[in-house]
Design a protein around this motif. Structure first.
Motif, PDB file in Angstrom:
ATOM      1  N   TRP A 155       3.599  33.585  18.962  1.00 33.51           N
ATOM      2  CA  TRP A 155       2.624  32.880  19.829  1.00 33.51           C
ATOM      3  C   TRP A 155       3.156  31.611  20.072  1.00 33.51           C
ATOM      4  CZ3 TRP A 155      -0.987  35.725  22.018  1.00 33.51           C
ATOM      5  CH2 TRP A 155      -1.485  36.758  21.340  1.00 33.51           C
ATOM      6  N   PHE A 156       3.702  30.824  19.281  1.00 36.29           N
ATOM      7  CA  PHE A 156       4.129  29.311  19.551  1.00 36.29           C
ATOM      8  C   PHE A 156       5.153  29.732  20.855  1.00 36.29           C
ATOM      9  CE2 PHE A 156       6.957  25.906  19.094  1.00 36.29           C
ATOM     10  CZ  PHE A 156       5.933  24.893  19.041  1.00 36.29           C
ATOM     11  N   TYR A 157       6.386  30.361  20.769  1.00 34.08           N
ATOM     12  CA  TYR A 157       7.289  30.431  21.771  1.00 34.08           C
ATOM     13  C   TYR A 157       7.077  30.900  22.890  1.00 34.08           C
ATOM     14  CZ  TYR A 157      10.612  29.016  17.853  1.00 34.08           C
ATOM     15  OH  TYR A 157      11.109  28.484  16.922  1.00 34.08           O
ATOM     16  N   THR A 158       5.960  32.030  22.834  1.00 33.12           N
ATOM     17  CA  THR A 158       5.515  32.536  24.097  1.00 33.12           C
ATOM     18  C   THR A 158       4.793  31.298  24.880  1.00 33.12           C
ATOM     19  OG1 THR A 158       5.002  34.607  23.068  1.00 33.12           O
ATOM     20  CG2 THR A 158       3.942  34.175  25.100  1.00 33.12           C
ATOM     21  N   GLY A 159       3.794  30.516  24.195  1.00 36.34           N
ATOM     22  CA  GLY A 159       3.369  29.550  24.694  1.00 36.34           C
ATOM     23  C   GLY A 159       4.127  28.252  25.294  1.00 36.34           C
ATOM     24  N   ALA A 160       5.237  28.042  24.383  1.00 37.12           N
ATOM     25  CA  ALA A 160       6.330  27.183  25.153  1.00 37.12           C
ATOM     26  C   ALA A 160       6.832  27.717  26.147  1.00 37.12           C
ATOM     27  CB  ALA A 160       7.385  26.617  24.010  1.00 37.12           C
ATOM     28  N   ALA A 161       7.341  28.847  26.115  1.00 33.93           N
ATOM     29  CA  ALA A 161       7.867  29.310  27.436  1.00 33.93           C
ATOM     30  C   ALA A 161       6.725  29.418  28.620  1.00 33.93           C
ATOM     31  CB  ALA A 161       8.126  30.627  27.214  1.00 33.93           C
ATOM     32  N   GLY A 191      -0.346  28.701  28.394  1.00 31.71           N
ATOM     33  CA  GLY A 191       0.556  28.183  27.412  1.00 31.71           C
ATOM     34  C   GLY A 191       0.080  27.104  26.424  1.00 31.71           C
ATOM     35  N   VAL A 192      -0.386  26.188  26.823  1.00 28.79           N
ATOM     36  CA  VAL A 192      -0.812  25.055  25.863  1.00 28.79           C
ATOM     37  C   VAL A 192      -1.908  25.736  24.944  1.00 28.79           C
ATOM     38  CG1 VAL A 192      -2.039  23.044  25.654  1.00 28.79           C
ATOM     39  CG2 VAL A 192      -0.266  23.053  27.315  1.00 28.79           C
ATOM     40  N   SER A 193      -2.715  26.634  25.497  1.00 28.32           N
ATOM     41  CA  SER A 193      -3.523  27.002  24.186  1.00 28.32           C
ATOM     42  C   SER A 193      -2.942  28.139  23.403  1.00 28.32           C
ATOM     43  CB  SER A 193      -4.522  28.058  25.149  1.00 28.32           C
ATOM     44  OG  SER A 193      -5.277  27.174  26.112  1.00 28.32           O
ATOM     45  N   LEU A 194      -1.950  28.822  23.779  1.00 26.15           N
ATOM     46  CA  LEU A 194      -1.146  29.722  23.117  1.00 26.15           C
ATOM     47  C   LEU A 194      -0.388  28.729  21.923  1.00 26.15           C
ATOM     48  CD1 LEU A 194       0.482  32.376  25.207  1.00 26.15           C
ATOM     49  CD2 LEU A 194      -1.518  32.743  23.400  1.00 26.15           C
ATOM     50  N   ILE A 195       0.101  27.676  22.320  1.00 24.14           N
ATOM     51  CA  ILE A 195       0.682  26.693  21.133  1.00 24.14           C
ATOM     52  C   ILE A 195      -0.546  26.297  20.287  1.00 24.14           C
ATOM     53  CG2 ILE A 195       1.671  24.567  20.879  1.00 24.14           C
ATOM     54  CD1 ILE A 195       3.213  25.122  23.597  1.00 24.14           C
ATOM     55  N   PHE A 196      -1.511  25.943  20.721  1.00 30.24           N
ATOM     56  CA  PHE A 196      -2.556  25.408  19.622  1.00 30.24           C
ATOM     57  C   PHE A 196      -3.140  26.485  18.998  1.00 30.24           C
ATOM     58  CE2 PHE A 196      -3.261  21.489  22.607  1.00 30.24           C
ATOM     59  CZ  PHE A 196      -2.435  20.631  21.638  1.00 30.24           C
ATOM     60  N   LEU A 197      -3.104  27.927  19.501  1.00 34.78           N
ATOM     61  CA  LEU A 197      -3.474  28.679  18.745  1.00 34.78           C
ATOM     62  C   LEU A 197      -2.823  29.072  17.644  1.00 34.78           C
ATOM     63  CD1 LEU A 197      -5.826  31.153  19.104  1.00 34.78           C
ATOM     64  CD2 LEU A 197      -3.779  32.604  20.250  1.00 34.78           C
ATOM     65  N   THR A 198      -1.620  28.595  17.398  1.00 38.92           N
ATOM     66  CA  THR A 198      -0.783  28.907  16.301  1.00 38.92           C
ATOM     67  C   THR A 198      -1.226  28.089  15.054  1.00 38.92           C
ATOM     68  OG1 THR A 198       0.823  27.069  16.845  1.00 38.92           O
ATOM     69  CG2 THR A 198       1.219  29.618  17.397  1.00 38.92           C
ATOM     70  N   TYR A 199      -2.271  27.009  15.496  1.00 39.32           N
ATOM     71  CA  TYR A 199      -2.494  25.939  14.524  1.00 39.32           C
ATOM     72  C   TYR A 199      -4.264  26.229  14.142  1.00 39.32           C
ATOM     73  CZ  TYR A 199       1.570  23.877  15.684  1.00 39.32           C
ATOM     74  OH  TYR A 199       2.847  23.421  15.767  1.00 39.32           O
ATOM     75  N   PHE A 243      -8.146  24.357  26.046  1.00 38.96           N
ATOM     76  CA  PHE A 243      -8.226  25.274  27.107  1.00 38.96           C
ATOM     77  C   PHE A 243      -9.232  25.047  28.061  1.00 38.96           C
ATOM     78  CE2 PHE A 243      -9.159  29.158  29.634  1.00 38.96           C
ATOM     79  CZ  PHE A 243      -8.041  29.463  30.667  1.00 38.96           C
ATOM     80  N   ILE A 244     -10.647  24.855  27.449  1.00 36.80           N
ATOM     81  CA  ILE A 244     -11.739  24.491  28.543  1.00 36.80           C
ATOM     82  C   ILE A 244     -11.580  23.024  28.986  1.00 36.80           C
ATOM     83  CG2 ILE A 244     -14.135  24.268  28.259  1.00 36.80           C
ATOM     84  CD1 ILE A 244     -14.373  26.241  26.334  1.00 36.80           C
TER      85      ILE A 244
END
Length: 86
Positions: free
Chosen positions: A7-13, A44-52, A61-62
């Motif tokens: 999730w983190f690397y997908t979000g960063a990409a 992508g930012v939401s996926l990065i924060f999703l890891t936390y 995201f909103i």
């Protein structure tokens, strides 16, 4: 553990690729299409924060989508008032 890294690397990409595509994209002149293109880095930012934290990801995201949309629509309205050809 591997799922968190995916999730983190997908979000960063998505953040990197989406930002580059929005800024130096294929010369899109339509401002609405540009607004839609900015949603890719927001996801992508939401996926990065999703890891936390799931709540943090949803609120980010909103907030990011709302603020980005308001700013870009205001810029489009201002350009149309000035008579700039889009």
């Amino acid at each position: 553990m591997l799922e968190t890294q995916i999730w983190f690397y997908t979000g960063a990409a998505l953040v990197v690729i989406g930002s580059i595509a929005t800024v130096a994209g294929p010369g899109v002149r339509d401002p609405i299409v540009r607004i839609l293109n900015t949603e890719i880095p927001a996801v992508g930012v939401s996926l990065i924060f999703l890891t936390y934290n799931h709540t943090l990801a949803l609120l980010t995201f909103i907030a990011a989508t709302t603020i980005m949309t308001l700013v870009l629509l205001r810029a489009v309205i201002r350009l149309e008032e000035m008579g700039v050809e889009l």
